[in-house]
Design a protein around this motif. Structure first.
Motif, PDB file in Angstrom:
ATOM      1  N   TRP A 120      67.100  43.652  64.696  1.00 41.48           N
ATOM      2  CA  TRP A 120      67.709  44.575  65.659  1.00 41.48           C
ATOM      3  C   TRP A 120      66.818  45.792  65.942  1.00 41.48           C
ATOM      4  O   TRP A 120      66.878  46.375  67.030  1.00 41.48           O
ATOM      5  CB  TRP A 120      69.073  45.027  65.145  1.00 41.48           C
ATOM      6  CG  TRP A 120      69.897  45.688  66.210  1.00 41.48           C
ATOM      7  CD1 TRP A 120      70.042  47.017  66.445  1.00 41.48           C
ATOM      8  CD2 TRP A 120      70.674  45.028  67.215  1.00 41.48           C
ATOM      9  NE1 TRP A 120      70.857  47.243  67.522  1.00 41.48           N
ATOM     10  CE2 TRP A 120      71.264  46.045  68.014  1.00 41.48           C
ATOM     11  CE3 TRP A 120      70.926  43.696  67.522  1.00 41.48           C
ATOM     12  CZ2 TRP A 120      72.099  45.737  69.095  1.00 41.48           C
ATOM     13  CZ3 TRP A 120      71.755  43.405  68.590  1.00 41.48           C
ATOM     14  CH2 TRP A 120      72.321  44.418  69.362  1.00 41.48           C
ATOM     15  N   LEU A 160      64.897  45.575  69.080  1.00 39.16           N
ATOM     16  CA  LEU A 160      65.738  45.771  70.260  1.00 39.16           C
ATOM     17  C   LEU A 160      66.043  47.249  70.465  1.00 39.16           C
ATOM     18  O   LEU A 160      66.058  47.753  71.596  1.00 39.16           O
ATOM     19  CB  LEU A 160      67.048  44.997  70.117  1.00 39.16           C
ATOM     20  CG  LEU A 160      66.928  43.479  69.994  1.00 39.16           C
ATOM     21  CD1 LEU A 160      68.269  42.878  69.608  1.00 39.16           C
ATOM     22  CD2 LEU A 160      66.427  42.871  71.278  1.00 39.16           C
ATOM     23  N   GLY A 211      70.566  40.432  78.086  1.00 46.63           N
ATOM     24  CA  GLY A 211      69.526  39.460  78.343  1.00 46.63           C
ATOM     25  C   GLY A 211      69.120  39.356  79.799  1.00 46.63           C
ATOM     26  O   GLY A 211      68.917  38.252  80.314  1.00 46.63           O
ATOM     27  N   THR A 252      74.056  36.281  75.337  1.00 43.55           N
ATOM     28  CA  THR A 252      72.798  36.883  74.898  1.00 43.55           C
ATOM     29  C   THR A 252      72.698  36.897  73.382  1.00 43.55           C
ATOM     30  O   THR A 252      71.649  36.558  72.810  1.00 43.55           O
ATOM     31  CB  THR A 252      72.689  38.315  75.449  1.00 43.55           C
ATOM     32  OG1 THR A 252      72.679  38.268  76.872  1.00 43.55           O
ATOM     33  CG2 THR A 252      71.421  38.994  74.963  1.00 43.55           C
ATOM     34  N   ARG A 270      70.215  34.768  70.931  1.00 40.23           N
ATOM     35  CA  ARG A 270      69.316  35.492  70.027  1.00 40.23           C
ATOM     36  C   ARG A 270      69.444  34.960  68.595  1.00 40.23           C
ATOM     37  O   ARG A 270      68.441  34.778  67.898  1.00 40.23           O
ATOM     38  CB  ARG A 270      69.627  36.991  70.082  1.00 40.23           C
ATOM     39  CG  ARG A 270      68.794  37.814  69.087  1.00 40.23           C
ATOM     40  CD  ARG A 270      68.767  39.269  69.455  1.00 40.23           C
ATOM     41  NE  ARG A 270      67.936  39.470  70.643  1.00 40.23           N
ATOM     42  CZ  ARG A 270      68.394  39.866  71.820  1.00 40.23           C
ATOM     43  NH1 ARG A 270      69.675  40.125  71.982  1.00 40.23           N
ATOM     44  NH2 ARG A 270      67.579  40.004  72.843  1.00 40.23           N
ATOM     45  N   GLU A 275      67.734  31.669  68.336  1.00 43.75           N
ATOM     46  CA  GLU A 275      66.280  31.844  68.297  1.00 43.75           C
ATOM     47  C   GLU A 275      65.801  32.253  66.912  1.00 43.75           C
ATOM     48  O   GLU A 275      64.741  31.809  66.452  1.00 43.75           O
ATOM     49  CB  GLU A 275      65.855  32.891  69.333  1.00 43.75           C
ATOM     50  CG  GLU A 275      64.366  33.081  69.483  1.00 43.75           C
ATOM     51  CD  GLU A 275      63.794  34.211  68.649  1.00 43.75           C
ATOM     52  OE1 GLU A 275      62.562  34.333  68.559  1.00 43.75           O
ATOM     53  OE2 GLU A 275      64.604  34.979  68.086  1.00 43.75           O
ATOM     54  N   GLN A 276      66.547  33.084  66.237  1.00 50.82           N
ATOM     55  CA  GLN A 276      66.162  33.517  64.900  1.00 50.82           C
ATOM     56  C   GLN A 276      66.140  32.349  63.916  1.00 50.82           C
ATOM     57  O   GLN A 276      65.351  32.335  62.979  1.00 50.82           O
ATOM     58  CB  GLN A 276      67.119  34.596  64.404  1.00 50.82           C
ATOM     59  CG  GLN A 276      66.948  35.940  65.071  1.00 50.82           C
ATOM     60  CD  GLN A 276      65.673  36.641  64.639  1.00 50.82           C
ATOM     61  OE1 GLN A 276      65.450  36.893  63.453  1.00 50.82           O
ATOM     62  NE2 GLN A 276      64.816  36.951  65.602  1.00 50.82           N
ATOM     63  N   GLY A 322      65.027  30.207  71.569  1.00 52.66           N
ATOM     64  CA  GLY A 322      66.419  30.252  71.983  1.00 52.66           C
ATOM     65  C   GLY A 322      66.818  29.024  72.780  1.00 52.66           C
ATOM     66  O   GLY A 322      65.978  28.261  73.269  1.00 52.66           O
ATOM     67  N   LEU A 349      64.585  35.062  76.006  1.00 50.55           N
ATOM     68  CA  LEU A 349      65.689  35.881  75.506  1.00 50.55           C
ATOM     69  C   LEU A 349      65.908  37.114  76.371  1.00 50.55           C
ATOM     70  O   LEU A 349      67.031  37.615  76.474  1.00 50.55           O
ATOM     71  CB  LEU A 349      65.408  36.332  74.065  1.00 50.55           C
ATOM     72  CG  LEU A 349      65.913  35.434  72.943  1.00 50.55           C
ATOM     73  CD1 LEU A 349      65.199  34.089  72.962  1.00 50.55           C
ATOM     74  CD2 LEU A 349      65.730  36.102  71.585  1.00 50.55           C
ATOM     75  N   GLU A 350      64.836  37.615  76.955  1.00 50.88           N
ATOM     76  CA  GLU A 350      64.915  38.834  77.744  1.00 50.88           C
ATOM     77  C   GLU A 350      65.418  38.591  79.158  1.00 50.88           C
ATOM     78  O   GLU A 350      65.694  39.543  79.893  1.00 50.88           O
ATOM     79  CB  GLU A 350      63.537  39.500  77.804  1.00 50.88           C
ATOM     80  CG  GLU A 350      62.484  38.748  78.600  1.00 50.88           C
ATOM     81  CD  GLU A 350      61.873  37.559  77.866  1.00 50.88           C
ATOM     82  OE1 GLU A 350      61.030  36.863  78.462  1.00 50.88           O
ATOM     83  OE2 GLU A 350      62.230  37.329  76.691  1.00 50.88           O
ATOM     84  N   SER A 406      62.615  42.032  73.160  1.00 43.79           N
ATOM     85  CA  SER A 406      63.633  41.012  72.892  1.00 43.79           C
ATOM     86  C   SER A 406      63.132  39.915  71.960  1.00 43.79           C
ATOM     87  O   SER A 406      63.905  39.327  71.221  1.00 43.79           O
ATOM     88  CB  SER A 406      64.102  40.379  74.201  1.00 43.79           C
ATOM     89  OG  SER A 406      64.944  41.251  74.903  1.00 43.79           O
ATOM     90  N   ARG A 407      61.871  39.600  72.032  1.00 46.43           N
ATOM     91  CA  ARG A 407      61.329  38.561  71.155  1.00 46.43           C
ATOM     92  C   ARG A 407      59.847  38.826  70.898  1.00 46.43           C
ATOM     93  O   ARG A 407      59.155  39.353  71.758  1.00 46.43           O
ATOM     94  CB  ARG A 407      61.506  37.165  71.759  1.00 46.43           C
ATOM     95  CG  ARG A 407      60.883  37.001  73.143  1.00 46.43           C
ATOM     96  CD  ARG A 407      61.105  35.610  73.704  1.00 46.43           C
ATOM     97  NE  ARG A 407      60.634  35.512  75.068  1.00 46.43           N
ATOM     98  CZ  ARG A 407      59.938  34.510  75.560  1.00 46.43           C
ATOM     99  NH1 ARG A 407      59.601  33.506  74.768  1.00 46.43           N
ATOM    100  NH2 ARG A 407      59.557  34.495  76.822  1.00 46.43           N
TER     101      ARG A 407
END
Length: 966
Positions: free
Chosen positions: A284, A287, A382, A678, A682, A685-686, A691, A696-697, A850-851
């Protein structure tokens, strides 16, 4: 359940008859005769069959022929979003939409596309492609007329799609990401031939997720991979949920448990771990563009680590995601907001502040507000919204003025690019906290409940004071370093539009450089009536003073004059102001305990204490208007706008305030199509490295297509409605799935059909994050500190990497266990992020990210092989193996491998590491100085054998399987 034949086959016939009959009834009124007749034939055949109760070969054949004819005859309905929009975005909208509207034609909105163009013709005439100028131009043979102009012509397929689309009425449609999330049914086994035959039984799925994935895998003619072995699964899920290797006790408990719930129990223990919050906070912080410095050239320090600690606690407590967002966007506006809820708003105080002298504070205040708008959209929804700052979005349905309506939610906050980062939440501890409680009680007991709220807020935040940077009309004075008003002898300045209604006291923070100065406040002009003349003493640093004012009404300009005979040079400053607070005297004079409480109030007000930048809104008297910036230029104001949200998304909720709190309610409304999608994307994706939507953005029309839109919506709906926004419940469902638990080995079939694992026929294989690589090295070596929370720390870093010429700050290496704390606690300087983490794609955090785009470079190997932090970890790991593993070097290497991977090392790997050991050993025996250099100090470990083992452990910590989640 799939359909199964009963004993009487007529039951199956009746079932299929009903399905076709329904289709026929629905279709007669809308289908052309050429299609309706075969459908009628099928219908009549079914009636005959039902009446005669006989299914003949001839009738069955007729049904098959008619059904095939219907299937081939039905005209394909062109889908705007999936077929038309990509063509327009790729080939047309560059010249016809957003900023550029060549020939007065725009394809951004349907209403614009159907308007008359500059030539007087209509580009699109719904239902009539032969009358549509667009169709004529894309099919023209004349190079000067054909569109796209002087570019590659459209393909025949693209022309056919656009022609059919216009013929079918040129219907528009909302992009899937802007449509509210609807409930999605879990896929069932495929039924073939009108439902008469069911698909094979599925025994692979473990959770509902797997039904979606299997459907895709089967369609692509792939086969799911087998479940990963327990050691691999253990390592994978530990890094994914807590960002650390499993502890020996946890690993032993799982590996020895052969029960059906062993894996689920492991997952539950990881979700309950206190380290869970640290792992997800690390995600986070990118972000939130969190850093321990303010950014820009000076990049001075900022104390905002309380916000990082709030995140860790919020993740550990599994705070519902909607509440998690509400508190970060508008925690200060919640009724009876707690200190934690106010700290949460530091999410939007992570914006950069420019402390460089000569900068325009309003310019950088505006830049911070714009950053909040862009971050809110990119991080929480996103969506790329930033380009709408200059013009309407060229690809998505967001208009230019909607950007500034949205900005109005953030434009009325108190921060103003001040050096002190006001507003701040001052942290009272110990006796100060008790005194604050006593003061609040005394005020309420004596009938001052209303004033109590105002006084307590001022004690906690020094707000709503007017910063001295708001002064202007300077004569022989200035904003020193553009941060404080400094007055000379004689000098004049103005403070505009001050609300003096029923304000009978002025409290200000100042610095007096010389005694003998007199500061005079005039009303409405330089020579206006004297409101107050105040003698300014010499001080030692910042001081506070309160003076009584005569009772006045209205809003006035205040003119300040300053004279001091002790100032011999007109260029020398005599008085410096920080802020001014117009209020009323402390209440209760004459009542019992007044003197003691007034003293307590003053002590709390003036005491120096740590503080965190937070969000607070302006009072009505300091309200800012918001205007559209022409072409994004903050100096060129257009029309005035009020706070609002884009028309294409969910409506603003009723009965909520039109401020940041209302915005937070809109953002977390279950009708908002972006927020849940979103976050689900996310989290996916983690765990999987990519994702469901890779970008992601950007979930918008220019973002990547979802690999499984139904799965994304299914999880998003469940996240909101079934899981009540619980992040832990969502993560548990994903990691329990058979999809997640697959072996990650790449087969030839996978490589040919799905090299990027978009269909998830194998498990994730992703390099660990920068933080995880560091934390793993510390954990395996036994160095990792268990200490949580508190101010950021400075572990080892090479001399000269971090230079701060503006303020002389320097990197001071932490002592004791602080240098071995988790990477999430490492001091983050925006202009010089921690080098070894930067090598592994950590970001500077000037803006929201975002990533992280993963790279593979030689610098990464250089970091893990040569960075002193990793060398120290290798040394400690070698010492640990010498202590724990009795026997030859093979035993020590094997033990280190088993500690990291929870399974025995292969002979091939063991031989390679043994060979490295003996090669290094021979060199160190010949050169004792090099052995000493490898150990680093002259102690009991300084011998060739241990030095050689350090070399092996150093290489071990650099292995691909160590830095990769397999």
């Amino acid at each position: 359940m799939g359909f199964r034949f009963q004993t009487d086959p007529r039951f199956a016939l009746k079932y299929s008859y009903l399905k076709v009959r329904t289709f026929v009834n629905l279709g007669y009124g809308y289908l052309p005769r050429v299609i309706a007749l075969p459908l009628q034939l099928i219908n009549n055949l079914f009636i005959v069959i039902r009446q005669t109760k006989k299914l003949t070969i001839v009738s069955a054949a007729l049904i098959l022929i008619a059904a095939a004819f219907v299937y081939s005859s039905v005209r394909h309905r062109v889908d705007y979003i999936s077929e038309v929009k990509p063509i327009l975005n790729k080939k047309c909208i560059v010249c016809h939409g957003g900023v550029r509207r060549q020939a007065d034609l725009s394809f951004l909105f349907r209403s614009e596309a159907l308007q008359k163009t500059k030539s007087g013709k209509y580009a699109i005439v719904p239902g009539f492609p032969e009358k549509s100028e667009m169709i004529r131009r894309i099919t023209s043979k004349d190079a000067e007329e054909r569109m796209p102009y002087h570019h590659e012509p459209l393909t025949k397929k693209e022309i056919d799609i656009l022609t059919d689309w216009v013929k079918q009425g040129a219907g528009w449609g909302d992009h899937w990401a802007y449509v509210p999330v609807q409930k999605v049914e879990v896929p069932q086994p495929q039924r073939r031939f009108f439902g008469l035959l069911a698909g094979n039984k599925w025994d692979w799925p473990q959770t509902d997720i797997d039904h979606f994935i299997y459907q895709k895998i089967e369609k692509e003619k792939l086969t799911p991979s087998a479940e990963a072995d327990k050691p691999s699964l253990l390592r994978r899920v530990c890094f994914d949920l807590i960002g650390l290797p499993a502890s020996p006790s946890l690993a032993g408990k799982f590996l020895s448990n052969n029960g059906k719930k062993a894996y689920e129990d492991l997952v539950d223990s990881l979700l309950a771990s206190r380290h869970f919050g640290e792992k997800w906070t690390a995600m986070w912080l990118d972000l939130a563009r969190y850093a321990d410095t303010k950014g820009y050239e000076r990049d001075a320090g900022r104390s905002i680590w309380h916000y990082r600690d709030w995140l860790i606690r919020a993740f550990n407590q599994d705070m519902p995601y909607n509440q998690f967002l509400i508190e970060q966007i508008a925690g200060d506006l919640l009724p009876g907001a707690s200190e934690d809820q106010i700290i949460a708003t530091a999410f939007h105080r992570n914006t950069m502040t420019n402390d460089e002298g000569g900068t325009d504070n309003e310019e950088f205040r505006t830049a911070a507000v714009i950053d909040r708008v862009n971050t809110t959209w990119q991080a929480l929804m996103g969506t790329t919204f930033s380009c709408v700052q200059c013009h309407s979005h060229p690809y998505d349905p967001f208009t230019h003025d909607e950007y500034y309506k949205f900005m109005a939610f953030f434009n009325d906050t108190r921060d103003e690019d001040t050096w002190a980062d006001y507003p701040l939440l001052r942290h009272f501890t110990g006796q100060d906290s008790l005194n604050l409680i006593k003061l609040k009680g005394w005020l309420q007991q004596n009938g001052f409940a209303a004033r109590s709220k105002e006084i307590l807020q001022f004690l906690k935040t020094w707000q709503p004071a007017i910063n001295s940077i708001q002064t202007d009309a300077f004569q022989n004075c200035e904003l020193s370093d553009t941060k404080w008003l400094v007055m000379r002898n004689p000098s004049t300045a103005r403070l505009k539009q001050v609300d003096l209604n029923d304000k009978t006291q002025l409290l200000f923070r100042f610095n007096g450089f010389l005694p003998g100065g007199v500061w005079t406040i005039h009303l409405d002009s330089r020579d206006g009536a004297v409101l107050k003349a105040i003698s300014i003493p010499k001080t030692k640093g910042w001081q506070f003073m309160e003076v009584d004012l005569p009772s006045l009404q209205g809003v006035h300009d205040l003119w300040f004059t300053y004279k001091n005979p002790n100032l011999k040079s007109p260029n020398n400053g005599g008085l410096q102001f920080d802020w001014f607070y117009f209020t009323n005297p402390f209440p209760g004079k004459g009542q019992d305990g007044f003197a003691a409480m007034k003293k307590t109030y003053w002590e709390l007000l003036t005491k120096d204490m740590p503080a965190t930048p937070v969000m607070l809104d302006n009072p009505a008297s300091l309200h800012r208007k918001t205007f559209v910036f022409e072409r994004g230029n903050w100096l060129v104001k257009g029309k005035e706008v009020t706070a609002g949200v884009p028309h294409v998304l969910n409506p603003f909720p009723k009965n909520v305030p039109n401020n940041r709190l209302g915005l937070a309610m809109w953002l977390t409304d279950k009708r908002n199509p972006l927020t849940a999608r979103t976050m689900v994307n996310r989290l996916w994706e983690q765990l999987f490295g990519t994702g469901i939507v890779e970008t992601l953005e950007d979930l918008g029309t220019q973002g990547a297509e979802p690999t499984d839109r139904e799965l994304l919506d299914f999880l998003s709906y469940r996240f909101m409605y079934d899981d009540n926004w619980s992040i832990k419940k969502l993560l548990k469902e994903i990691v329990l799935s058979a999809t997640y638990r697959q072996d990650s080995r790449l087969t030839k079939e996978n490589l040919e059909k799905d090299p990027y694992n978009k269909f998830y026929a194998r498990g994730p294989r992703v390099r660990l994050s920068a933080e995880q690589i560091r934390d793993q090295a510390l954990a395996l070596s036994g160095l990792l500190s268990e200490k949580m929370f508190g101010s950021s720390v400075m572990p080892w870093q090479p001399e000269g990497v971090w230079m701060s010429p503006w303020n002389g700050d320097y990197w001071k290496k932490a002592e004791g266990e602080d240098q071995y704390r988790r990477a999430v606690y490492t001091f983050w300087k925006r202009t010089s992020a921690y080098p070894s983490m930067t090598a592994f794609d950590a970001v500077g955090r000037e803006v929201c990210t975002s990533r992280r785009i993963r790279t593979n470079t030689p610098l990464q190997a250089l970091a893990t092989l040569n960075d002193s932090a990793y060398l120290e970890a290798a040394r400690q790991l070698a010492y640990k193996m010498e202590k724990e593993a009795n026997g030859n070097v093979a035993v020590k290497i094997s033990k280190a491998y088993e500690n990291a991977f929870y399974k025995p090392i292969s002979n091939l790997k063991l031989r390679a590491l043994e060979n490295l050991y003996y090669t290094a050993l021979q060199k160190f025996k010949k050169d004792p100085d090099r052995a000493c250099e490898m150990i680093g100090v002259q102690d009991e470990h300084n011998n060739p054998e241990t030095a050689a083992l350090v070399v092996v452990m150093n290489a071990f910590l650099n292995l691909d399987e160590i830095v990769t989640k397999n």
